[in-house]
Design a protein around this motif. Structure first.
Motif, short mmCIF file in Angstrom:
data_model
loop_
_atom_site.label_atom_id
_atom_site.label_comp_id
_atom_site.label_asym_id
_atom_site.label_seq_id
_atom_site.Cartn_x
_atom_site.Cartn_y
_atom_site.Cartn_z
N MET A 116 0.84 -1.19 0.00
CA MET A 116 0.00 0.00 0.00
C MET A 116 0.88 1.25 0.00
O MET A 116 1.83 1.33 0.75
N THR A 117 0.54 2.22 -0.87
CA THR A 117 1.35 3.45 -0.89
C THR A 117 0.93 4.37 0.26
O THR A 117 -0.13 4.18 0.87
N LYS A 118 1.79 5.35 0.49
CA LYS A 118 1.49 6.30 1.57
C LYS A 118 0.16 7.01 1.30
O LYS A 118 -0.67 7.16 2.21
N ALA A 119 -0.05 7.44 0.04
CA ALA A 119 -1.28 8.16 -0.30
C ALA A 119 -2.51 7.26 -0.11
O ALA A 119 -3.55 7.71 0.38
N GLU A 120 -2.37 5.98 -0.49
CA GLU A 120 -3.51 5.04 -0.31
C GLU A 120 -3.80 4.82 1.16
O GLU A 120 -4.96 4.73 1.57
N MET A 121 -2.74 4.74 1.94
CA MET A 121 -2.92 4.52 3.38
C MET A 121 -3.65 5.70 4.02
O MET A 121 -4.59 5.53 4.80
N ARG A 122 -3.24 6.91 3.62
CA ARG A 122 -3.90 8.11 4.15
C ARG A 122 -5.36 8.15 3.72
O ARG A 122 -6.26 8.42 4.52
N ALA A 123 -5.60 7.83 2.43
CA ALA A 123 -6.97 7.88 1.90
C ALA A 123 -7.85 6.84 2.59
O ALA A 123 -9.04 7.07 2.83
N SER A 124 -7.28 5.66 2.91
CA SER A 124 -8.06 4.62 3.58
C SER A 124 -8.51 5.10 4.96
O SER A 124 -9.65 4.91 5.35
N SER B 286 6.50 10.51 7.67
CA SER B 286 6.43 11.81 6.97
C SER B 286 7.50 11.94 5.89
O SER B 286 7.38 12.80 5.02
N GLU B 287 8.56 11.14 5.94
CA GLU B 287 9.63 11.26 4.95
C GLU B 287 9.31 10.52 3.65
O GLU B 287 9.98 10.71 2.65
N TYR B 288 8.32 9.66 3.68
CA TYR B 288 7.99 8.91 2.46
C TYR B 288 7.28 9.80 1.45
O TYR B 288 6.55 10.72 1.82
N ALA B 289 7.48 9.52 0.16
CA ALA B 289 6.72 10.19 -0.89
C ALA B 289 5.33 9.56 -0.95
O ALA B 289 5.15 8.41 -0.53
N ASP B 290 4.38 10.31 -1.48
CA ASP B 290 3.00 9.81 -1.55
C ASP B 290 2.90 8.47 -2.27
O ASP B 290 2.05 7.64 -1.96
N GLU B 291 3.76 8.26 -3.28
CA GLU B 291 3.67 7.03 -4.08
C GLU B 291 4.58 5.92 -3.57
O GLU B 291 4.64 4.85 -4.16
N ASP B 292 5.32 6.19 -2.49
CA ASP B 292 6.20 5.15 -1.92
C ASP B 292 5.37 4.05 -1.28
O ASP B 292 4.35 4.32 -0.63
N GLU B 293 5.83 2.82 -1.44
CA GLU B 293 5.19 1.69 -0.76
C GLU B 293 5.56 1.74 0.72
O GLU B 293 6.73 1.90 1.07
N ILE B 294 4.56 1.61 1.57
CA ILE B 294 4.83 1.54 3.01
C ILE B 294 4.75 0.06 3.39
O ILE B 294 3.73 -0.58 3.18
N ARG B 295 5.85 -0.44 3.93
CA ARG B 295 5.88 -1.86 4.28
C ARG B 295 5.44 -2.06 5.73
O ARG B 295 6.10 -1.58 6.65
#
Lengths: 430, 210
Positions: free
Chosen positions: B1-9, B168-177
Motif C-alpha cells: 500500500m502506498t502512503k497516499a492510499e494509506m492516508r486515503a483509507s 512523513s519522509e515517504y513520498a506519496d507514491e512510496d510503498e509503506i511496508r
C-alpha cells in the motif's frame, strides 16, 4: 434557451389578456422577468448538486475547470463568476525549482544535473518535466532520488541555469483540491506548524479589490513606443445620442452590467491629456455583446484614445503558498437578464417583437422603437432582446412563476393562486 | 500500500461530521506516523536486526559529503532525512559505509564515548604484518553523524547511510511496508486516535480570538 417572446405570449394566453388591452404590457413583463429570472436562479443554487435534476437545470450557467494564472498567489475571478462550485484544484504533484547544479554520480564519468526542489515528495523513478531552465532540457526524465529536497536526472551538466519561475511537474500528474477556508481558519492555520499551507496542502480564500487596467493605446514619445491596453475606445448610439463604447479584446472585459467604472489619466493618441471620460460612471453591458462596455450617460469624445479603467470591488481568489502559478476553478455565472425588445407601428399600433441580435438597418419611417426613437429610413437599431438562458423543459416553471407575479400585477388573485399551485407541482418534479 | 492510499483509507473510514469539518491530511499523517513509530519500537525491542527491512539508503548514487567542522576539528555529514529515534547508539541511523575503495564500514559509538576516545588510541593498532589497522566510528548527534578516526580517502569519497525514516519522509507514491498481519493494528490505532477529535468550532465570530 427559451425565446423571450414565447414566455410573454404564453403568459398572455394563460391570463386571457393580450397586448391591445395593455393589461400586461411588455415593459411590465421585462421588469418582472428580471425578478423571476433571479428567483429561479436562487431556487436552484440553494439546492445545487442535490440531485441530477438540479445539476442539469443549472448546466447552462456552469463553467468548468477554467485555469486562472496567479500573480504572487492572486488572480481576478472571471467577471461573470457568481459562485465558486466545488473546491479549486491545482496540478499535483508539482513544485518550484530553487537551484540547479552539477553533481558527480558514483561510477559515472559524466557530471549530471542536480535539481533542488524543496519537499518535492517524489519517488525514485518518477518521470518529470521541468520548465524555466535556461541551459538544460529536462523532458520526461525519470528522477534519481537524492534526498527530500534534491534529485538528479540523467542529463549531462553543461552550464549553470538561469531560473525563470522554474518548476517541475510529474508527467503522469493528477490534481489536488485547494481547501477553501474562512478568514478565521486562515489566521489559525498560519500559526499551526502542522496545518500551515504548503504546496501539498494549499488553501484559497476569496476577496475583492480594485482592478485597474490600461485601456486603448497611445504613442509615448518618451520611450518612442506605443503603450497598448486591453481594447479600444469606440462609438455607439444610445437613445439616439452618441456615447462612448469600450471594445475589449475578446475575453478581457472585466465589467458586468450595473458596475461603476472609474476612468483616469485619459490621453489622446499622442499622449496629451484628454479628460473627456475621466470620472466614475455607470456601465451598460449587453449580454449579446459581452466584449463591449457602454457608457450611457457620458458624452462621446473622439480625442480620448487611452485611459486607465478601474472596477471597484472585483472578486479575487488568493491561493497560498503564493509560489503556486495557476489554479483551476469551476463556477456558476448569473443567468442573463431576459428582455423582450420591440417597436410599434405608428398607424396600426401593432407591436413587432425583435429577436436576439436582430439588426434593423435604415429603420423605416412610420415606426417607433421601444425607447421612443422614431424611424426615419436612415437610423440603425440593434435589438437588445435577451432570451431566457434556461433549458426548454423549464418553460412551465418560468411561465407559472411569471403568472404568479402577473396575477398580483393584474390584481387577479385567482391567477396568482393557481400559478402557485402549478409552480409547486413543477418544482416537485425536479 | 502506498502512503497516499494509506492516508486515503484512514480518511475514508473516519466519521463524516459535516461537509465543513474536515480531517486535514497533515493531521492524519501525524497520527499514522505516531502509530508507525510505536510499531517500529516494538520491532526494535523484539530484535533490532528486523529494522533492516525498514531502512532507506541515502548516498548510493550521489555520495553524501563528509565535511570538516573547523572549530572542533571534527568531520561530519548532515543527515539527508529525519530518522526514527531508538534507544541505542545508532538510533535510526543504522549504518554508515564509505564510498572509498575499501568500502569502510563504520562502527557506532555514543557521543560520550567519542569524547572519551579522543584521549586514547582507540581504533588504531597494527595488524600482524605490521601494517596500520584502523577502525572508524560514527556517532549520531541531532541532524548529523560525526566521525572518529577516519582517513582522507574516506572523507574525499563520501558516504552512504542507511536510515529508518518516519512516515512523513515517504513520498506519496512510496510503498509503506507493514509486516504481515499488522495492517489492522496500525489502522485501528490511527482511526481511534482521530475519532476522538471533536469537530472544530467553525463559526467565524472571532469569539476565541484574544
Amino acid at each position: 434557451m427559451i425565446a423571450a417572446r414565447t414566455v410573454y405570449d404564453t403568459c398572455l394566453a394563460l391570463a386571457k389578456k393580450d397586448q391591445r388591452g395593455r393589461a400586461f404590457n411588455i415593459d411590465e413583463y421585462n421588469k418582472i422577468a428580471a425578478l423571476v429570472n433571479m428567483e429561479l436562479y436562487n431556487y436552484y443554487v440553494g439546492r445545487y448538486e442535490s440531485g441530477i435534476g438540479v445539476t442539469e437545470a443549472l448546466l447552462m450557467l456552469k463553467v468548468r475547470n477554467e485555469t486562472l494564472a496567479l500573480t504572487t498567489g492572486q488572480a481576478w475571478l472571471p467577471n461573470l463568476a457568481d459562485r465558486i462550485v466545488g473546491n479549486p484544484t491545482i496540478v499535483h504533484p508539482w513544485g518550484p525549482i530553487t537551484a540547479t547544479a552539477s553533481v558527480d554520480v558514483v561510477n559515472n564519468p559524466d557530471a549530471k544535473v542536480k535539481v533542488t526542489a524543496p519537499n518535492h515528495g517524489l519517488k525514485d523513478g518518477a518521470v518529470v518535466t521541468c520548465s524555466g531552465l535556461s541551459e538544460h532540457a529536462i523532458t520526461s526524465e525519470p528522477i534519481h532520488f537524492i534526498d527530500k529536497n534534491n534529485f538528479w536526472v540523467d542529463v549531462d551538466f553543461s552550464a549553470d541555469d538561469t531560473l525563470t519561475s522554474a518548476s517541475w511537474v510529474l508527467d503522469d500528474h493528477s490534481y489536488k483540491d485547494v481547501d477553501m477556508v474562512t478568514e478565521e481558519e486562515l489566521s489559525a492555520i498560519w500559526a499551526d506548524a502542522n496545518l500551515r499551507p504548503t504546496i501539498h496542502n494549499p488553501v484559497a480564500i476569496l476577496g475583492t479589490g480594485n482592478r485597474t487596467e490600461n485601456f486603448g493605446e497611445y504613442f509615448n514619445y518618451g520611450t518612442n513606443s506605443f503603450v497598448h491596453g486591453i481594447g479600444d475606445f469606440g462609438l455607439t448610439y444610445i437613445d439616439g445620442v452618441s456615447r462612448p463604447a469600450l471594445g475589449f479584446d475578446s475575453g478581457y472585459n472585466f465589467f458586468v452590467n450595473g458596475d461603476r467604472i472609474t476612468i483616469a489619466n485619459g490621453k489622446t493618441g499622442v499622449g496629451a491629456p484628454s479628460a473627456g471620460y475621466n470620472g466614475t460612471h455607470e456601465v451598460l453591458v449587453r449580454e449579446s455583446y459581452p466584449n463591449y462596455v457602454y457608457l450611457p450617460h457620458v458624452t462621446y469624445d473622439n480625442t480620448v484614445l487611452f485611459a486607465e479603467v478601474t472596477r471597484a470591488n472585483a472578486k479575487t481568489i488568493a491561493v497560498y503558498p503564493t509560489t503556486i502559478p495557476a489554479v483551476n476553478v469551476s463556477y456558476l455565472i448569473k443567468p442573463a437578464t431576459p428582455f423582450l425588445d420591440y417597436y410599434v407601428n405608428d398607424t396600426t399600433y401593432v407591436i413587432t417583437y425583435l429577436d436576439k441580435r436582430q439588426e434593423l438597418t435604415n429603420f423605416a419611417a412610420g415606426n417607433t422603437y421601444r425607447d421612443g426613437t422614431a424611424g426615419d429610413d436612415a437610423i440603425d437599431i440593434d435589438s437588445i432582446t435577451e432570451d431566457w438562458q434556461w433549458d426548454e423543459d423549464m418553460l412551465p416553471q418560468i411561465v407559472y412563476m411569471m403568472l404568479q407575479k402577473m396575477g398580483i400585477n393584474l390584481e387577479n388573485m385567482t391567477v396568482a393562486q393557481i400559478a402557485t399551485q402549478l409552480q409547486a407541482k413543477e418544482e416537485s418534479n425536479v | 500500500m502506498t502512503k497516499a492510499e494509506m492516508r486515503a483509507s484512514v480518511k475514508g473510514a473516519l466519521r463524516k461530521i459535516d461537509s465543513t469539518a474536515k480531517y486535514h491530511d497533515r493531521m492524519i499523517d501525524r497520527a499514522i506516523e505516531h502509530s508507525m513509530n510505536q510499531f517500529m519500537y516494538d520491532l526494535y525491542r523484539k530484535d533490532p536486526r528486523d529494522l533492516d527491512q525498514y531502512i532507506r539508503e541515502y548516498g548510493g548514487e550521489v555520495a553524501l559529503a563528509v565535511t570538516e567542522d573547523v572549530s572542533t576539528e571534527s568531520y561530519y555529514t548532515d543527515l539527508p532525512a529525519a530518522y526514527v529515534v531508538f534507544p541505542d547508539k545508532q538510533s535510526g541511523v543504522r549504518y554508515v559505509v564509505g564510498h572509498d575503495r575499501d568500502k569502510t564500514v563504520l562502527y557506532p559509538m555514543s557521543i560520550t564515548e567519542m569524547l572519551l576516545a579522543d584521549r586514547t588510541y582507540l581504533g588504531s593498532s597494527l595488524a600482524e604484518d605490521g601494517d596500520p589497522y584502523t577502525r572508524s566510528f560514527y556517532a549520531v548527534r541531532g541532524s548529523r553523524v560525526v566521525y572518529y578516526n577516519t582517513n582522507s580517502h574516506f572523507r574525499r569519497a563520501g558516504v552512504r547511510i542507511g536510515i529508518v525514516i518516519p512516515f512523513s519522509e515517504y513520498a506519496d507514491e512510496d510503498e509503506i511496508r507493514i509486516p504481515f498481519g499488522q495492517e489492522d493494528r496500525t489502522f485501528i490505532a490511527v482511526s481511534q486516535k482521530l475519532a476522538q477529535i471533536p469537530p472544530a468550532e467553525l463559526i467565524d465570530n472571532n469569539k476565541d480570538a484574544q
